[in-house]
Design an enzyme around this catalytic site. Structure first.
Site, mmCIF file in Angstrom:
data_model
loop_
_atom_site.group_PDB
_atom_site.id
_atom_site.type_symbol
_atom_site.label_atom_id
_atom_site.label_comp_id
_atom_site.label_asym_id
_atom_site.label_seq_id
_atom_site.Cartn_x
_atom_site.Cartn_y
_atom_site.Cartn_z
ATOM 1 N N LEU A 108 52.524 30.148 -11.231
ATOM 2 C CA LEU A 108 51.385 29.746 -10.411
ATOM 3 C C LEU A 108 50.694 30.983 -9.842
ATOM 4 C CD1 LEU A 108 53.193 26.793 -8.651
ATOM 5 C CD2 LEU A 108 51.396 26.599 -10.372
ATOM 6 N N PRO A 109 49.509 30.837 -9.259
ATOM 7 C CA PRO A 109 48.777 32.021 -8.789
ATOM 8 C C PRO A 109 49.470 32.800 -7.672
ATOM 9 C CG PRO A 109 47.262 30.202 -9.140
ATOM 10 C CD PRO A 109 48.646 29.635 -9.274
ATOM 11 N N LYS A 114 55.848 44.260 -10.168
ATOM 12 C CA LYS A 114 54.671 43.648 -10.799
ATOM 13 C C LYS A 114 53.408 43.967 -10.013
ATOM 14 C CE LYS A 114 51.929 41.200 -13.332
ATOM 15 N NZ LYS A 114 52.038 39.760 -13.580
ATOM 16 N N LYS A 161 44.245 40.000 -5.883
ATOM 17 C CA LYS A 161 45.355 39.488 -5.073
ATOM 18 C C LYS A 161 46.595 40.338 -5.269
ATOM 19 C CE LYS A 161 47.995 36.723 -6.907
ATOM 20 N NZ LYS A 161 49.272 36.777 -7.671
#
Length: 301
Positions: free
Chosen positions: A70-71, A176, A245
């Site tokens: 998911l985001p 990440k 983000k």
């Protein structure tokens, strides 16, 4: 609540990278899928052998392993609770693999909450883009205790080529985020440098070929620019909003470590400007197109 069934898995979040990841899992597991937009799940199941679930709870019933893609961490957290949430359907002893590009603190919160229900958790963000997801050659960055990593590895091998255990929960998410911050820096600096070369009349494709045998090369110049930027193609594979983000997550992580990061803070500010100007659906490489628009120079060859 049924006990976990060996060979049964659930995948929640069928985005551009999640879809091919889930398709690889469907070759090995009895797979249930769930997506906020049910139509996308139904389209997936029309091509791949998988069951479409009407809720997160329904998707995970009887599953031995659950994967989310998911985001943000916040969206994973919202799926846990409530009568239709994951915790209402997932039995103790299950394995929860979160492939979301999460923030380290969010991953740790998820792990703690799931541990209360005797569910093992690992943060497992991936890198390699849609091409890597389709080929099953993603790099997977794992944060987990050793026992959970041992359980997770054969599942992650369904879509991952390099699967690295980086330490405790949150470690995978931290790497990440830093990785994507460096990716963003490469995108922005390429756009600036090659706009200058193009304006000066240097043949862009030849310059790129030379660069890619020189010390300034990167994944951006080797893997993305030749087929997407020089052709003007710009396929929509990963949203700029998500990259921005991820850079914010990286900056928050570095700030928490007490590490000065003036260059990456500037990268974050520039990417936030690009997101505001280009909109929420723009592809991440359109930051290069924005530089072209501002300078009146197209980087083509």
């Amino acid at each position: 609540m049924p006990p976990p069934s060996p060979g049964r898995a659930a995948f929640l979040g069928l985005g551009a990278i999640g879809r091919p990841m889930a398709a690889h899992l469907a070759k090995v597991f009895d797979l249930a899928v769930w997506n906020r937009t049910r139509e996308r799940a139904e389209q997936f199941a029309a091509r791949v052998t998988a069951r479409v679930a009407g809720s997160p709870r329904e998707a995970v019933l009887g599953a031995e392993v659950v994967l989310t893609c998911l985001p943000t961490s916040a969206e994973v957290e919202t799926l846990l609770g409530g009568p239709d949430g994951i915790l209402a359907g997932l039995g103790s002893g299950a394995l929860f693999l979160d492939c979301t590009s999460a923030d380290p603190a969010g991953a740790q919160r998820l792990a703690a909450r799931l541990a209360e229900a005797d569910i093992a958790y690992a943060d497992c963000p991936v890198s390699g883009g849609t091409n890597g997801a389709e080929a099953g050659t993603l790099t997977v960055m794992v944060g987990a205790d050793p026992g959970t990593f041992a359980r997770a590895r054969p599942v992650l091998a369904c879509f991952g080529k390099r699967i690295e255990h980086l330490g405790a929960v949150g470690s995978g998410s931290a790497l990440k985020a830093v990785n994507n911050a460096l990716l963003a820096a490469n995108i922005l600096t390429f756009a600036e440098g090659f706009a200058g070369l193009a304006r000066a009349g240097v043949p862009v494709r030849r310059a790129l070929e030379v660069l890619n045998t020189s010390s300034g090369r990167s994944f951006v110049t080797e893997g993305l620019v030749p087929d997407r930027v020089l052709t003007g193609d710009y396929p929509n594979t990963f949203r700029l909003a998500l990259l921005e983000k991820d850079v914010r997550i990286a900056l928050s992580f570095l700030d928490a470590q007490g590490i000065p990061a003036p260059v990456l803070h500037r990268v974050g500010a520039l990417l936030a400007e690009a997101r505001k100007e280009l909109g929420e659906e723009a592809d991440y490489l359109e930051a290069i197109r924005l530089q072209e628009r501002r300078t009146g120079i197209e980087i083509r060859g």
